[in-house]
Design a protein around this motif. Structure first.
Motif, PDB file in Angstrom:
ATOM      1  N   TYR A  18      19.332  14.372  38.781  1.00  0.00           N
ATOM      2  CA  TYR A  18      19.636  14.428  37.501  1.00  0.00           C
ATOM      3  C   TYR A  18      18.508  13.457  36.728  1.00  0.00           C
ATOM      4  O   TYR A  18      18.769  13.200  35.280  1.00  0.00           O
ATOM      5  N   PRO A  59      26.768   2.932  36.500  1.00  0.00           N
ATOM      6  CA  PRO A  59      25.294   2.695  37.261  1.00  0.00           C
ATOM      7  C   PRO A  59      24.413   3.363  36.297  1.00  0.00           C
ATOM      8  O   PRO A  59      24.673   3.580  35.612  1.00  0.00           O
ATOM      9  N   ARG A  64      18.041   5.367  32.110  1.00  0.00           N
ATOM     10  CA  ARG A  64      18.501   6.203  30.220  1.00  0.00           C
ATOM     11  C   ARG A  64      19.289   5.249  29.458  1.00  0.00           C
ATOM     12  O   ARG A  64      18.594   5.171  28.386  1.00  0.00           O
ATOM     13  N   ASP A  80      23.101   0.435  41.281  1.00  0.00           N
ATOM     14  CA  ASP A  80      23.761   1.695  41.462  1.00  0.00           C
ATOM     15  C   ASP A  80      23.671   2.016  42.845  1.00  0.00           C
ATOM     16  O   ASP A  80      23.149   0.922  43.525  1.00  0.00           O
TER      17      ASP A  80
HETATM   18  C1  LIG Z   1      26.211  11.428  36.423  1.00  0.00           C
HETATM   19  S1  LIG Z   1      25.404   9.528  36.819  1.00  0.00           S
HETATM   20  C2  LIG Z   1      25.728   8.460  35.228  1.00  0.00           C
HETATM   21  C3  LIG Z   1      23.714   7.547  35.533  1.00  0.00           C
HETATM   22  C4  LIG Z   1      24.120   6.494  34.245  1.00  0.00           C
HETATM   23  N1  LIG Z   1      25.191   5.841  34.049  1.00  0.00           N
HETATM   24  C5  LIG Z   1      23.301   7.420  32.949  1.00  0.00           C
HETATM   25  O1  LIG Z   1      24.600   7.432  32.007  1.00  0.00           O
HETATM   26  O2  LIG Z   1      22.355   8.356  32.853  1.00  0.00           O
HETATM   27  C6  LIG Z   1      26.687   8.817  38.063  1.00  0.00           C
HETATM   28  C7  LIG Z   1      25.527   7.817  38.684  1.00  0.00           C
HETATM   29  O3  LIG Z   1      26.288   7.386  39.231  1.00  0.00           O
HETATM   30  C8  LIG Z   1      25.934   6.938  40.896  1.00  0.00           C
HETATM   31  N2  LIG Z   1      27.425   6.445  41.866  1.00  0.00           N
HETATM   32  C9  LIG Z   1      27.831   7.294  42.069  1.00  0.00           C
HETATM   33  N3  LIG Z   1      29.392   6.669  42.535  1.00  0.00           N
HETATM   34  C10 LIG Z   1      28.881   5.301  42.475  1.00  0.00           C
HETATM   35  C11 LIG Z   1      29.621   3.944  43.344  1.00  0.00           C
HETATM   36  N4  LIG Z   1      30.511   4.000  43.913  1.00  0.00           N
HETATM   37  N5  LIG Z   1      29.109   3.085  42.639  1.00  0.00           N
HETATM   38  C12 LIG Z   1      27.695   2.867  41.644  1.00  0.00           C
HETATM   39  N6  LIG Z   1      27.227   3.559  41.411  1.00  0.00           N
HETATM   40  C13 LIG Z   1      27.948   5.128  41.740  1.00  0.00           C
HETATM   41  C14 LIG Z   1      25.509   8.331  41.346  1.00  0.00           C
HETATM   42  O4  LIG Z   1      24.049   7.217  41.780  1.00  0.00           O
HETATM   43  C15 LIG Z   1      24.742   7.800  39.959  1.00  0.00           C
HETATM   44  O5  LIG Z   1      23.260   7.322  39.122  1.00  0.00           O
END
Ligand SMILES: C[S@@+](CC[C@H](N)C(=O)[O-])C[C@H]1O[C@@H](n2cnc3c(N)ncnc32)[C@H](O)[C@@H]1O
Length: 220
Positions: A18, A59, A64, A80
């Motif tokens: 990611y 999260p 970024r 996160d």
């Molecule tokens: C697609 S990424 C988006 C990250 C950031 N918001 C961005 O736009 O770059 C999804 C994120 O959700 C986190 N995540 C997944 N399930 C989660 C949960 N239940 N609570 C908090 N974070 C979670 C993952 O670890 C990951 O960092």
């Protein structure tokens, strides 16, 4: 919450993957740039010129979007579920030597946040909702990010009514893929109203190529 997706993000390989997502190809770099501009426009639209106080980016992934909140003047907490992505965010911010680092890093699940009600002036929650398998949990997630926001909330969800989703549902008849984990605008509105929020603005990430919507909400 989808266990496979969660464990992928919470693994060293998934986190690295990611972290590089928006650098791999020029189209992804453009997408990232466009998305950040869209978020900035959304905040400008609401005339959020200055945001002294606490903000939550959860999260945060590798961090970024942190700079957009930081540039408003907020003290930003990066949160996160993935230890590995929190580590990546820490390294990402440490590389920017002239820039103030986040106020802290918190490992937390968005389904049950370890913060008091209205702890943050703004909560930013991008690209999580569509990873949550059960509708009830998607709604619980929304209530939770609203609960900890005192004033503003920006979040994204994959919209049932989007062209992308309709096309996906049509194609499913032939390719057998699973349905996307969506919400529709009515249920988002209902949850918002019962939590005391109003929708200020909603924008497609890309009208034809993405089913994600950016939502800007304000506590009434
Ligand atoms: C697609 S990424 C988006 C990250 C950031 N918001 C961005 O736009 O770059 C999804 C994120 O959700 C986190 N995540 C997944 N399930 C989660 C949960 N239940 N609570 C908090 N974070 C979670 C993952 O670890 C990951 O960092």
């Amino acid at each position: 919450m989808d266990k496979d997706i969660l464990s992928r993000y919470n693994s060293p390989e998934g986190a690295t993957d990611y972290t590089k997502k928006f650098q791999r190809h020029w189209t992804e770099r453009v997408n990232n740039w466009n998305e950040q501009r869209l978020l900035q426009r959304l905040l400008q639209f609401a005339s959020i010129g200055r945001l002294d106080g606490w903000a939550l980016d959860l999260p945060c992934g590798y961090g970024r979007l942190y700079y957009i909140l930081r540039d408003l003047g907020a003290s930003v907490v990066e949160g996160d579920w993935s230890f590995h992505l929190l580590g990546a965010a820490r390294r990402f911010h440490a590389d920017k030597l002239n820039s103030p680092p986040p106020a802290g890093y918190v490992r937390a699940t968005a389904l049950s946040l370890p913060f008091r009600d209205r702890a943050f002036r703004m909560v930013l929650s991008v690209r999580l909702c569509h990873h949550i398998r059960e509708r009830q949990e998607r709604l619980q997630y929304l209530r939770e990010v609203m609960r900890v926001s005192r004033e503003w909330l920006v979040f994204t969800y994959f919209d049932t009514e989007s062209i992308k989703n309709r096309t996906h549902e049509f194609r499913r008849r032939f390719n057998g893929k699973r349905s996307k984990w969506t919400l529709d605008s009515q249920e988002v509105k209902q949850v918002s109203q019962s939590a005391g929020f109003e929708v200020v603005r909603s924008i497609w990430m890309s009208r034809f190529f993405s089913g994600h919507r950016y939502m800007l909400l304000r506590r009434r």
